[in-house]
Write a protein that holds these residues in place. Structure first.
Motif, PDB file in Angstrom:
ATOM      1  N   LYS A  77       0.855  -1.187   0.000  1.00 46.01           N
ATOM      2  CA  LYS A  77       0.000   0.000   0.000  1.00 46.01           C
ATOM      3  C   LYS A  77       0.888   1.232   0.000  1.00 46.01           C
ATOM      4  CE  LYS A  77      -4.209   1.792   1.799  1.00 46.01           C
ATOM      5  NZ  LYS A  77      -5.488   1.432   2.309  1.00 46.01           N
ATOM      6  N   LEU A  78       0.710   2.087  -1.002  1.00 47.55           N
ATOM      7  CA  LEU A  78       1.450   3.345  -1.110  1.00 47.55           C
ATOM      8  C   LEU A  78       0.432   4.475  -1.134  1.00 47.55           C
ATOM      9  CD1 LEU A  78       4.065   2.396  -3.852  1.00 47.55           C
ATOM     10  CD2 LEU A  78       4.466   2.624  -1.406  1.00 47.55           C
ATOM     11  N   GLY A  79       0.418   5.272  -0.087  1.00 46.35           N
ATOM     12  CA  GLY A  79      -0.601   6.321   0.017  1.00 46.35           C
ATOM     13  C   GLY A  79      -1.961   5.659   0.157  1.00 46.35           C
ATOM     14  N   ASP A  80      -2.892   6.037  -0.695  1.00 47.12           N
ATOM     15  CA  ASP A  80      -4.227   5.433  -0.639  1.00 47.12           C
ATOM     16  C   ASP A  80      -4.430   4.376  -1.719  1.00 47.12           C
ATOM     17  OD1 ASP A  80      -4.200   7.231  -2.715  1.00 47.12           O
ATOM     18  OD2 ASP A  80      -6.212   8.015  -2.351  1.00 47.12           O
ATOM     19  N   LYS A  81      -3.373   4.047  -2.461  1.00 50.10           N
ATOM     20  CA  LYS A  81      -3.477   3.045  -3.533  1.00 50.10           C
ATOM     21  C   LYS A  81      -2.883   1.712  -3.098  1.00 50.10           C
ATOM     22  CE  LYS A  81      -3.889   5.312  -7.859  1.00 50.10           C
ATOM     23  NZ  LYS A  81      -3.391   5.259  -9.215  1.00 50.10           N
ATOM     24  N   GLU A  82      -3.463   0.647  -3.647  1.00 48.35           N
ATOM     25  CA  GLU A  82      -3.002  -0.706  -3.339  1.00 48.35           C
ATOM     26  C   GLU A  82      -2.370  -1.321  -4.584  1.00 48.35           C
ATOM     27  OE1 GLU A  82      -5.423  -4.616  -2.419  1.00 48.35           O
ATOM     28  OE2 GLU A  82      -5.635  -3.126  -0.822  1.00 48.35           O
ATOM     29  N   PHE A  83      -1.187  -1.907  -4.407  1.00 49.61           N
ATOM     30  CA  PHE A  83      -0.455  -2.541  -5.497  1.00 49.61           C
ATOM     31  C   PHE A  83      -0.069  -3.952  -5.068  1.00 49.61           C
ATOM     32  CE2 PHE A  83       0.346   2.008  -5.682  1.00 49.61           C
ATOM     33  CZ  PHE A  83       0.081   2.305  -7.003  1.00 49.61           C
ATOM     34  N   HIS A  84       0.464  -4.718  -6.017  1.00 52.09           N
ATOM     35  CA  HIS A  84       0.954  -6.058  -5.735  1.00 52.09           C
ATOM     36  C   HIS A  84       2.311  -6.229  -6.408  1.00 52.09           C
ATOM     37  CE1 HIS A  84      -3.318  -6.523  -4.891  1.00 52.09           C
ATOM     38  NE2 HIS A  84      -2.972  -7.530  -4.131  1.00 52.09           N
ATOM     39  N   LEU A  85       3.234  -6.874  -5.697  1.00 52.27           N
ATOM     40  CA  LEU A  85       4.549  -7.202  -6.243  1.00 52.27           C
ATOM     41  C   LEU A  85       4.567  -8.669  -6.646  1.00 52.27           C
ATOM     42  CD1 LEU A  85       7.189  -5.518  -3.913  1.00 52.27           C
ATOM     43  CD2 LEU A  85       7.008  -5.254  -6.369  1.00 52.27           C
ATOM     44  N   PHE A  86       4.927  -8.939  -7.887  1.00 50.65           N
ATOM     45  CA  PHE A  86       5.047 -10.301  -8.398  1.00 50.65           C
ATOM     46  C   PHE A  86       6.447 -10.489  -8.944  1.00 50.65           C
ATOM     47  CE2 PHE A  86       0.471  -9.859  -8.557  1.00 50.65           C
ATOM     48  CZ  PHE A  86      -0.008 -11.135  -8.304  1.00 50.65           C
ATOM     49  N   ARG A  87       6.945 -11.709  -8.909  1.00 54.49           N
ATOM     50  CA  ARG A  87       8.187 -12.024  -9.616  1.00 54.49           C
ATOM     51  C   ARG A  87       7.838 -12.153 -11.098  1.00 54.49           C
ATOM     52  NH1 ARG A  87      12.427 -13.265  -6.382  1.00 54.49           N
ATOM     53  NH2 ARG A  87      11.940 -13.802  -4.233  1.00 54.49           N
ATOM     54  N   ASP A  88       8.787 -11.799 -11.935  1.00 56.63           N
ATOM     55  CA  ASP A  88       8.585 -11.836 -13.382  1.00 56.63           C
ATOM     56  C   ASP A  88       8.079 -13.205 -13.842  1.00 56.63           C
ATOM     57  OD1 ASP A  88       8.767 -10.928 -16.084  1.00 56.63           O
ATOM     58  OD2 ASP A  88      10.745 -11.837 -16.258  1.00 56.63           O
ATOM     59  N   GLU A  89       8.650 -14.288 -13.296  1.00 57.43           N
ATOM     60  CA  GLU A  89       8.266 -15.632 -13.749  1.00 57.43           C
ATOM     61  C   GLU A  89       6.870 -16.041 -13.283  1.00 57.43           C
ATOM     62  OE1 GLU A  89      11.045 -16.189 -10.144  1.00 57.43           O
ATOM     63  OE2 GLU A  89      11.153 -15.065 -12.005  1.00 57.43           O
ATOM     64  N   ASP A  90       6.281 -15.303 -12.330  1.00 51.13           N
ATOM     65  CA  ASP A  90       4.924 -15.619 -11.867  1.00 51.13           C
ATOM     66  C   ASP A  90       3.845 -15.031 -12.763  1.00 51.13           C
ATOM     67  OD1 ASP A  90       5.981 -17.044  -9.767  1.00 51.13           O
ATOM     68  OD2 ASP A  90       5.839 -15.373  -8.348  1.00 51.13           O
ATOM     69  N   ILE A  91       4.191 -14.051 -13.579  1.00 54.67           N
ATOM     70  CA  ILE A  91       3.231 -13.421 -14.493  1.00 54.67           C
ATOM     71  C   ILE A  91       2.948 -14.410 -15.627  1.00 54.67           C
ATOM     72  CG2 ILE A  91       2.853 -11.514 -16.082  1.00 54.67           C
ATOM     73  CD1 ILE A  91       4.581  -9.819 -14.166  1.00 54.67           C
ATOM     74  N   LEU A  92       1.658 -14.648 -15.890  1.00 54.20           N
ATOM     75  CA  LEU A  92       1.267 -15.674 -16.846  1.00 54.20           C
ATOM     76  C   LEU A  92       1.383 -15.231 -18.298  1.00 54.20           C
ATOM     77  CD1 LEU A  92      -1.865 -16.964 -14.917  1.00 54.20           C
ATOM     78  CD2 LEU A  92       0.467 -17.872 -14.865  1.00 54.20           C
ATOM     79  N   GLY A  93       1.243 -13.946 -18.583  1.00 54.88           N
ATOM     80  CA  GLY A  93       1.346 -13.464 -19.948  1.00 54.88           C
ATOM     81  C   GLY A  93       0.914 -12.015 -20.054  1.00 54.88           C
ATOM     82  N   THR A  94       1.030 -11.457 -21.261  1.00 56.42           N
ATOM     83  CA  THR A  94       0.563 -10.088 -21.494  1.00 56.42           C
ATOM     84  C   THR A  94      -0.715 -10.144 -22.303  1.00 56.42           C
ATOM     85  OG1 THR A  94       1.970  -9.905 -23.463  1.00 56.42           O
ATOM     86  CG2 THR A  94       2.870  -9.061 -21.406  1.00 56.42           C
ATOM     87  N   LEU A  95      -1.579  -9.166 -22.067  1.00 57.25           N
ATOM     88  CA  LEU A  95      -2.867  -9.082 -22.775  1.00 57.25           C
ATOM     89  C   LEU A  95      -2.810  -7.962 -23.797  1.00 57.25           C
ATOM     90  CD1 LEU A  95      -5.131  -9.410 -19.621  1.00 57.25           C
ATOM     91  CD2 LEU A  95      -4.698 -11.162 -21.311  1.00 57.25           C
TER      92      LEU A  95
END
Length: 97
Positions: A77-95
């Protein structure tokens, strides 16, 4: 002053895309109608190195829309926004459109 997080190594900072819960006409949509678990890449780390010392860059870039696994990632959480950290290899693909 707003904080900016620059991921380390092969990590990717993602802002999840939340599908609308109702249509513009006000019809409520069931949770099962949510299409994909996706997000927008906000920042990427520099990548890692293999055993020989060669650079392995991150496969996505800022602004990409990516498909994410159902579970995983680290919530940030940065300020009032919520984000997520993933490792590159965990990302399934680009849309793409």
């Amino acid at each position: 002053m707003a904080k900016r997080l620059i991921p380390t190594l092969n990590r990717v900072l993602i802002e999840k895309i939340i599908p609308p819960s109702k249509t513009t006409a006000g019809i409520l949509l069931p949770e099962s109608s949510a299409k994909l678990n996706s997000g927008k890449v906000v920042a990427v780390g520099p990548g890692t190195k293999d055993k020989a010392g060669n650079a392995i860059p991150v496969a996505v870039k800022e602004g990409d829309t990516v498909l994410l696994p159902e579970y995983g990632g680290t919530q940030v959480k940065l300020g009032d926004k919520e984000f997520h950290l993933f490792r590159d290899e965990d990302i399934l693909g680009t849309l793409h459109d």
